[in-house]
Scaffold this active site. Structure first.
Site, short mmCIF file in Angstrom:
data_model
loop_
_atom_site.label_atom_id
_atom_site.label_comp_id
_atom_site.label_asym_id
_atom_site.label_seq_id
_atom_site.Cartn_x
_atom_site.Cartn_y
_atom_site.Cartn_z
N GLU A 1 24.65 28.16 -16.52
CA GLU A 1 23.34 28.32 -15.88
C GLU A 1 22.98 29.80 -15.97
OE1 GLU A 1 20.72 26.57 -13.93
OE2 GLU A 1 20.05 28.65 -14.14
N GLY B 1 12.37 20.61 -11.64
CA GLY B 1 12.06 20.17 -13.01
C GLY B 1 11.08 21.08 -13.71
N ARG C 1 20.84 30.13 -8.65
CA ARG C 1 20.96 28.67 -8.75
C ARG C 1 22.45 28.26 -8.60
NH1 ARG C 1 16.05 26.08 -10.84
NH2 ARG C 1 14.52 27.65 -10.32
N HIS D 1 12.58 20.23 -21.58
CA HIS D 1 11.33 19.51 -21.80
C HIS D 1 10.15 20.47 -21.85
CE1 HIS D 1 11.26 20.12 -17.44
NE2 HIS D 1 9.95 20.05 -17.56
N GLY E 1 17.30 21.86 -9.78
CA GLY E 1 17.02 20.82 -8.80
C GLY E 1 17.78 19.53 -9.05
N MET E 2 17.62 18.99 -10.25
CA MET E 2 18.28 17.73 -10.59
C MET E 2 19.60 17.99 -11.30
SD MET E 2 16.26 15.02 -9.89
CE MET E 2 16.42 15.77 -8.31
N GLN F 1 5.64 16.52 -12.56
CA GLN F 1 6.98 16.00 -12.88
C GLN F 1 7.01 14.54 -12.43
OE1 GLN F 1 9.90 15.67 -14.05
NE2 GLN F 1 10.55 17.63 -14.90
N CYS G 1 20.43 4.55 -3.21
CA CYS G 1 21.33 3.48 -3.64
C CYS G 1 20.67 2.73 -4.78
CB CYS G 1 21.54 2.45 -2.53
SG CYS G 1 22.90 2.83 -1.49
P1 NAD Z 1 15.15 22.88 -12.95
O1 NAD Z 1 14.09 23.59 -13.68
O2 NAD Z 1 15.16 22.87 -11.46
O3 NAD Z 1 16.60 23.40 -13.42
C1 NAD Z 1 16.93 23.64 -14.76
C2 NAD Z 1 17.91 24.79 -14.81
O4 NAD Z 1 18.25 25.07 -16.16
C3 NAD Z 1 17.32 26.07 -14.23
O5 NAD Z 1 18.10 26.47 -13.14
C4 NAD Z 1 17.35 27.05 -15.38
O6 NAD Z 1 17.68 28.36 -14.98
C5 NAD Z 1 18.44 26.48 -16.27
N1 NAD Z 1 18.30 26.83 -17.68
C6 NAD Z 1 17.19 26.77 -18.45
N2 NAD Z 1 17.47 27.10 -19.72
C7 NAD Z 1 18.80 27.37 -19.76
C8 NAD Z 1 19.69 27.70 -20.81
N3 NAD Z 1 19.28 27.81 -22.07
N4 NAD Z 1 20.99 27.86 -20.50
C9 NAD Z 1 21.44 27.72 -19.22
N5 NAD Z 1 20.63 27.42 -18.19
C10 NAD Z 1 19.33 27.21 -18.47
O7 NAD Z 1 15.10 21.40 -13.52
P2 NAD Z 1 15.93 20.11 -13.05
O8 NAD Z 1 15.20 19.44 -11.96
O9 NAD Z 1 17.33 20.48 -12.82
O10 NAD Z 1 15.79 19.20 -14.35
C11 NAD Z 1 16.43 19.62 -15.54
C12 NAD Z 1 16.04 18.76 -16.71
O11 NAD Z 1 16.57 17.47 -16.57
C13 NAD Z 1 14.54 18.60 -16.88
O12 NAD Z 1 14.22 18.57 -18.25
C14 NAD Z 1 14.27 17.31 -16.25
O13 NAD Z 1 13.10 16.72 -16.73
C15 NAD Z 1 15.50 16.54 -16.64
N6 NAD Z 1 15.82 15.49 -15.68
C16 NAD Z 1 16.64 14.52 -16.04
C17 NAD Z 1 16.94 13.51 -15.14
C18 NAD Z 1 17.88 12.42 -15.46
O14 NAD Z 1 18.12 11.55 -14.69
N7 NAD Z 1 18.47 12.45 -16.60
C19 NAD Z 1 16.39 13.49 -13.88
C20 NAD Z 1 15.59 14.52 -13.54
C21 NAD Z 1 15.33 15.54 -14.42
#
Ligand code: NAD
Length: 614
Positions: A209, A65, A214, A280, A189-190, A143, A424
């Site tokens: 991506e 995140g 990744r 974010h 990650g997520m 986070q 779950c």
């Molecule tokens: P992360 O930083 O591990 O992964 C984000 C990925 O986006 C990175 O690999 C990065 O290279 C890529 N990226 C960034 N800008 C980009 C762009 N313009 N075009 C293409 N790729 C791009 O973060 P994460 O853990 O995967 O979380 C991603 C987002 O989702 C965060 O904002 C997080 O807060 C949010 N999130 C949402 C939920 C949910 O349930 N909806 C849960 C967790 C996280």
């Protein structure tokens, strides 16, 4: 300049700890380094968060995140380990933004670790102040599960993503995503859970991506099927899969904003469009268009202001492209990264919120019933322990159709990362003995540990994104029925209540998911070691914690929550008070009517008409 700034970051974090290098993930097995399993569980979960198989950039202490970290610096990490090893069964360690700051005598049923991460006082609660303090090594971005040591890799979010898409399919299609194209951004990650969640729902996914490693990682861990050389190749393969009605997912290395604009230019309108890049955080999460990753990383170091400008410019185009795709017929929703809030707040884009967030669109009915992402990890490190708990789910909830389907899919398709674990969505709904779903399951695991069927204690925790633990107006509490989106008393009460109920780790953070100043949220862990004490804790915590979801949504006036409260005997003081007051008023009115009748009669007989009111 570039080298200077990298070395400033390295000075702040220090060199990766020798202890961390030696661990390379959580210790496993039944021998413990600490004085008890509760402390040991904290030590193992911290190291699990920083397992190179689990974390995105563990050498920088980054778990997921954007820059969600598990400890403030490598010195702080080492000191946390020392404290945990020394900690007695009646002591509590305090961690402030990833740094251990005190240990006090408390009592056995109290938490062993209390954590507060990233919190700032309202007026200073923004990225600007945060980054200043972070650069001085005085605060850390936690986070959600990164700083509270509850992250379990991409598997942690997979069921939530699966449930969201399943609900979308139920609302818009014939129950699944067969023959439908979902396009999105981010494979971190997520966000890396998205392609697998789409294919589990039988759909087709193209994910943009910017970082090749990744994409490769998601292919290696079976979250993504293929890495295409170009958008053309991705589209060709995706369209073939759509025609065949087959699940398929593909990653393409490009900026997500550029990809959506390219789709519009080609008139390739997907069925669903969303995004989970780290929008974010405009400085350290999102990548601007027009730069390679290396160029962008250099710009960030050399000229952070120019980076933020470029990043927000791209986000503006990104949101516009989502809106245009929506106008062209795609179903659009924001996936919890605050991309709409960013362009509304920083670019004055008034149409940004013309597509919904995923919580009001698909998740809130589950929150109303206290349902949320309950998760557990086998501290033994033995996958067989998780398989035994999967069986326990099947034994306990055989009529819960979607849960049964989920367990089958998870067993078949979700690879473990780090400590074997499972997620779950369980909720409040009580049985005849008044035990909630979560409590019933936790007590069952505790029994399995006590009987030796599960070989070592299991730690049960959850995402911060849960029914009653978050205030986040751009995400979990977007568009609350009573307008209380930004009221943050609820997560604070949740953390206090988790402490009172005896959770073993309790944490409260600012800024998870949507960035500093945009959310407050809390989390808990309970260690099930087979003891009576663990059973008491589990029973209390897994009643109060999902119960917070029920009362928070009942308070906002959601019928589903009020219905769950009635069905499961959750006390809602004001409703009960109002009901009692209404009953009393109506009884008083009846008495008055009767008195009036009697009075009328009495008047005829010459007595006072007012007496019946007493
Ligand atoms: P992360 O930083 O591990 O992964 C984000 C990925 O986006 C990175 O690999 C990065 O290279 C890529 N990226 C960034 N800008 C980009 C762009 N313009 N075009 C293409 N790729 C791009 O973060 P994460 O853990 O995967 O979380 C991603 C987002 O989702 C965060 O904002 C997080 O807060 C949010 N999130 C949402 C939920 C949910 O349930 N909806 C849960 C967790 C996280």
């Amino acid at each position: 300049m570039h080298d200077q700034q990298s070395s400033a970051r390295r000075d702040r974090l220090g060199d990766p700890s020798d202890e961390w290098r030696a661990y390379q993930g959580a210790p496993t097995g039944t021998d413990i380094e600490c004085k008890g399993w509760r402390q040991e569980a904290a030590l193992r979960m911290l190291n699990n968060n920083l397992d190179p198989e689990v974390a995105e950039r563990p050498e920088d202490l980054v778990v997921y995140g954007g820059t969600g970290r598990a400890a403030r610096s490598w010195d702080a990490y080492d000191a946390i380990l020392t404290e945990l090893r020394d900690l007695d069964d009646d002591e509590t360690l305090l961690v402030q933004s990833g740094k251990p700051v005190g240990t006090f005598p408390t009592h056995e049923r109290a938490p062993r670790v209390l954590i507060a991460n990233s919190n700032l006082v309202g007026r200073w609660d923004d990225w600007e102040h945060f980054h200043e303090l972070e650069a001085e090594g005085k605060i850390m971005y936690g986070q959600m599960t990164a700083g509270s040591w509850a992250y379990i890799g991409t598997q942690g979010i997979i069921q939530g993503t699966y449930e969201t898409l399943a609900e979308l399919a139920r609302q818009h299609y014939d129950a699944d995503l067969r023959g439908k194209l979902v396009v999105t951004g981010g494979l971190g990650g997520m966000s890396g859970a998205q392609p697998l969640a789409v294919t589990m729902n039988r759909g087709v996914c193209i994910a943009a991506e910017v970082q090749a490693d990744r994409i490769e990682r998601r292919v290696e861990t079976d979250y993504l099927m293929e890495f295409a050389d170009s958008l053309d190749e991705a589209l060709e393969n995706a369209n073939a899969a759509i025609d065949a009605g087959e699940p398929y997912s593909v990653g393409v290395q490009m900026n997500a904003a550029d990809m959506l604009e390219a789709l519009l230019a080609r008139d390739e309108i997907p069925d669903v469009v969303t995004d989970q890049t780290s929008a974010h955080d405009e400085l350290e999460g999102y990548y601007p268009s027009g730069y390679t990753v290396e160029e962008a990383d250099r710009l960030r170091e050399d000229d952070p202001e120019a980076y933020v400008d470029a990043s927000l410019d791209t986000m503006e185009r990104h949101v516009q492209a989502i809106l245009d795709l929506q106008d062209a017929g795609a179903i659009a929703f924001e996936y919890g990264n605050n991309i709409r809030g960013q362009v509304q707040d920083h670019r004055g884009m008034t149409t940004a919120f013309d597509f919904p967030g995923f919580v009001p669109a698909y998740i809130r009915p589950m929150f109303c019933r206290g349902r949320g992402p309950f998760r557990w990890a086998a501290l033994s490190g033995d996958p067989a322990d998780i398989h035994r708990t999967d069986e326990a789910i099947r034994e306990l909830f055989p009529d819960h159709e979607s849960l049964m389907r989920w367990i089958d899919l998870a067993q078949e398709q979700v690879s473990f990362q780090g400590l074997p674990s499972r997620v779950c969505w369980l909720g409040y709904a009580t049985d005849d003995e008044g035990l909630t779903e979560r409590a019933r399951f936790a007590l069952k695991i505790n029994d399995l540990v006590a009987s030796g069927e599960v070989s070592a204690p299991v730690v049960v925790t959850r995402d911060h994104l849960d029914a009653g633990s978050v205030a986040s107006p751009y995400r979990e509490t977007e568009a609350m029925r009573d307008g209380t989106d930004a009221v943050a008393d609820w997560p604070i009460l949740n953390a206090l209540l988790n402490t009172a109920a005896g959770a073993d780790i309790v944490s409260v953070h600012d800024g998870g998911g949507v960035g500093i100043g945009n959310s407050l949220h809390a989390n808990n862990h309970v260690v099930l070691d087979g003891s009576d004490l663990a059973a008491k804790k589990a029973r209390a915590v897994f009643t109060t914690d999902p119960g917070m979801g029920v009362i928070r949504h009942a308070d906002a006036g959601y019928e589903d929550a009020l219905d769950e409260a009635t069905r499961s005997n959750v006390r809602i003081p004001m409703r009960d008070h109002d009901a009692a007051a209404r009953a009393e008023r109506s009884e008083r009115a009846d008495r008055a009517d009767r008195a009036a009748e009697d009075g009328g009669h009495a008047t005829e007989t010459g007595e006072s008409a007012g007496r019946g009111d007493e």
